[in-house]
Design a protein around this motif. Structure first.
Motif, short mmCIF file in Angstrom:
data_model
loop_
_atom_site.label_atom_id
_atom_site.label_comp_id
_atom_site.label_asym_id
_atom_site.label_seq_id
_atom_site.Cartn_x
_atom_site.Cartn_y
_atom_site.Cartn_z
N LYS A 116 -3.88 12.25 12.90
CA LYS A 116 -5.29 12.07 12.60
C LYS A 116 -5.53 11.47 11.22
CE LYS A 116 -6.81 15.88 15.58
NZ LYS A 116 -7.57 17.17 15.65
N THR A 117 -4.47 11.31 10.44
CA THR A 117 -4.62 10.76 9.10
C THR A 117 -5.16 9.34 9.16
OG1 THR A 117 -2.75 12.07 8.32
CG2 THR A 117 -3.44 10.22 6.94
N PRO A 118 -6.25 9.02 8.44
CA PRO A 118 -6.78 7.65 8.45
C PRO A 118 -5.75 6.67 7.90
CG PRO A 118 -8.35 9.18 7.48
CD PRO A 118 -7.07 9.93 7.62
N ARG A 147 -3.77 3.37 -10.04
CA ARG A 147 -3.12 2.27 -9.32
C ARG A 147 -1.65 2.60 -9.06
NH1 ARG A 147 -1.08 -2.62 -11.72
NH2 ARG A 147 -0.94 -4.34 -10.21
N ALA A 148 -0.98 3.16 -10.06
CA ALA A 148 0.43 3.54 -9.90
C ALA A 148 0.58 4.70 -8.92
CB ALA A 148 1.01 3.92 -11.26
N LEU A 149 -0.36 5.64 -8.94
CA LEU A 149 -0.32 6.79 -8.04
C LEU A 149 -0.42 6.35 -6.59
CD1 LEU A 149 -0.45 9.92 -7.60
CD2 LEU A 149 -2.94 9.69 -7.78
N ILE A 150 -1.41 5.52 -6.29
CA ILE A 150 -1.60 5.04 -4.92
C ILE A 150 -0.41 4.20 -4.47
CG2 ILE A 150 -3.02 3.55 -3.45
CD1 ILE A 150 -5.45 4.46 -5.15
N ALA A 151 0.04 3.31 -5.35
CA ALA A 151 1.17 2.44 -5.01
C ALA A 151 2.43 3.24 -4.74
CB ALA A 151 1.40 1.42 -6.12
N THR A 152 2.64 4.32 -5.49
CA THR A 152 3.84 5.14 -5.29
C THR A 152 3.82 5.80 -3.92
OG1 THR A 152 4.01 5.58 -7.67
CG2 THR A 152 5.18 7.08 -6.20
N MET A 153 2.69 6.34 -3.52
CA MET A 153 2.60 6.95 -2.20
C MET A 153 2.75 5.91 -1.10
SD MET A 153 -0.32 9.92 -2.69
CE MET A 153 -1.57 8.89 -3.49
N LEU A 154 2.21 4.72 -1.32
CA LEU A 154 2.25 3.65 -0.33
C LEU A 154 3.66 3.10 -0.14
CD1 LEU A 154 0.60 1.60 1.48
CD2 LEU A 154 0.48 0.16 -0.54
N TYR A 155 4.36 2.81 -1.23
CA TYR A 155 5.65 2.14 -1.16
C TYR A 155 6.84 3.10 -1.00
CZ TYR A 155 3.59 -2.36 -2.49
OH TYR A 155 2.87 -3.53 -2.51
N SER A 156 6.64 4.38 -1.29
CA SER A 156 7.75 5.32 -1.17
C SER A 156 7.64 6.25 0.03
CB SER A 156 7.87 6.15 -2.44
OG SER A 156 6.80 7.08 -2.53
N PHE A 157 6.49 6.22 0.73
CA PHE A 157 6.22 7.11 1.86
C PHE A 157 6.22 8.57 1.43
CE2 PHE A 157 8.47 4.02 5.07
CZ PHE A 157 7.61 3.01 4.68
N ARG A 191 4.99 12.30 0.01
CA ARG A 191 3.86 13.22 0.02
C ARG A 191 3.29 13.32 -1.39
NH1 ARG A 191 8.02 15.31 3.02
NH2 ARG A 191 7.56 15.83 5.20
N VAL A 192 2.00 13.58 -1.48
CA VAL A 192 1.37 13.65 -2.79
C VAL A 192 1.98 14.76 -3.64
CG1 VAL A 192 -0.52 15.16 -2.00
CG2 VAL A 192 -0.84 13.73 -4.03
N SER A 193 2.37 15.87 -3.01
CA SER A 193 2.97 16.97 -3.77
C SER A 193 4.27 16.53 -4.43
CB SER A 193 3.22 18.17 -2.86
OG SER A 193 4.04 17.81 -1.76
N GLY A 200 -7.66 9.73 1.94
CA GLY A 200 -7.11 10.86 1.21
C GLY A 200 -5.74 10.46 0.71
N CYS A 201 -5.07 11.36 0.04
CA CYS A 201 -3.74 11.04 -0.49
C CYS A 201 -2.75 10.73 0.64
CB CYS A 201 -3.23 12.20 -1.34
SG CYS A 201 -4.19 12.46 -2.86
N HIS A 202 -2.86 11.47 1.74
CA HIS A 202 -1.91 11.28 2.84
C HIS A 202 -2.11 9.93 3.53
CE1 HIS A 202 1.30 13.64 4.49
NE2 HIS A 202 0.94 13.38 5.73
#
Length: 321
Positions: free
Chosen positions: A131-133, A158-168, A170-172, A267-269
């Motif tokens: 269900k994650t957008p 920008r670095a936070l979002i890019a890290t989650m995007l490119y590394s797959f 979890r925000v934790s 969201g972060c996920h």
């Protein structure tokens, strides 16, 4: 290994009462201590601990309201509680798992002779799509490009979002990163991610992510040993030395999306799911996505795969009047 202080568990209770259910307290000090030991000694993840403590509180509160004692709880009582519970199917399954695990522990400690929750089946719930957008690659790129690099908070977000995007990641795991977890391996960089369950997962750094992180680290003046993602002072001119918490990370992501004019839920996920989807759209292999995401099962990774969404939409658009 140091146990978590018992005082910490006040955060999972009702505001005006102690966190130990009355039914457990009435069973005596030894049972009460065993109950506390279950959460402090067997569950290391804080979020899981809170969720399970809340579930057990709700169950024993229900039992007390129906005149039960710890030793008189039977399977049909657990089943009746499940039927009465108003939550969604995934929530009910989690609550039942918490009660079942607790009674297993009570059996080992010889507090109860059997587990009344063992034979109770939870609601059937099969998920084939998460269900994650998930955002399109164009929207993800637009958002990253829209974040100003003139401010420290802009560089960080920008670095936070890019890290989650490119590394797959979890925000934790991303928020646990230290500067030293972003390290050289030959000519290229790697990230040392500390995932849930105490697992350490290393991920090669995408060349665009490396540029973004380098720009942020230099701009923030980060030093070895410090958290990689930190909160900033009230005027946004310098980092505080304190790691960014999950709530503020979520708020920063929502703020950046809104400022860029996006109405899509985010969201972060979202960035973990978006990264996996884009990877699979570009002919990435599911087993590699599973490994990069740190999933135990490919079925979990498949929940993030939205590559069929656009095909479905194009087919629906064939319905022309």
């Amino acid at each position: 290994m140091e146990l978590v202080p018992k005082a910490e568990f006040s955060i999972v209770t009702r505001a005006s009462k102690a966190w130990i259910p009355e039914l457990i307290a009435a069973a005596g000090p030894e049972v009460t201590e065993t109950y506390i030991d279950f959460f402090t000694a067997t569950i290391r993840n804080r979020n899981t601990r809170q969720a399970y403590a809340r579930a057990c509180w709700q169950f024993f509160d229900w039992c007390a309201a129906h005149g039960l004692e710890l030793t008189t709880v039977r399977p049909f009582h657990v089943a009746a509680w499940i039927e009465d519970f108003p939550g969604s199917k995934p929530t009910v399954k989690q609550k039942l798992a918490a009660v079942r695990m607790l009674f297993d522990f009570l059996i080992v400690r010889q507090v109860v002779p059997s587990n009344p929750a063992h034979a109770v089946r939870g609601p059937k719930y099969v998920v084939k799509k998460g269900k994650t957008p998930v955002w399109s690659r164009e929207d993800a790129k637009t958002l990253l490009d829209s974040i100003s690099k003139e401010s420290l908070s802009g560089l960080r977000d920008r670095a936070l979002i890019a890290t989650m995007l490119y590394s797959f990641a979890r925000v934790s795991a991303v928020l646990k990163l230290k500067v030293d977890d972003y390290y050289h391996n030959g000519a290229r960089r790697r990230l040392r991610l500390h995932e849930k369950g105490g697992k350490e997962h290393e991920m090669p750094v995408h060349h665009l992510l490396e540029e973004i992180l380098n720009e942020y680290i230099v701009g923030a003046g980060l030093q070895s040993g410090q958290p990689l993602f930190q909160s900033v002072n009230s005027v946004g001119t310098t980092v505080t030395g304190r790691a960014l918490n999950r709530y503020n990370a979520w708020a920063a992501v929502r703020k950046r999306a809104k400022a860029a004019g996006f109405l899509t839920p985010v969201g972060c996920h979202t960035w973990r799911a978006t990264g996996i989807t884009i990877y699979l759209e570009n002919d990435g292999r599911l087993e590699h996505a599973q490994q990069m995401a740190g999933h135990e099962s490919p079925r979990t990774t498949k929940l993030y795969d939205r590559t069929k969404d656009e095909i479905t939409l194009s087919e629906v658009e064939r319905i022309r009047l």
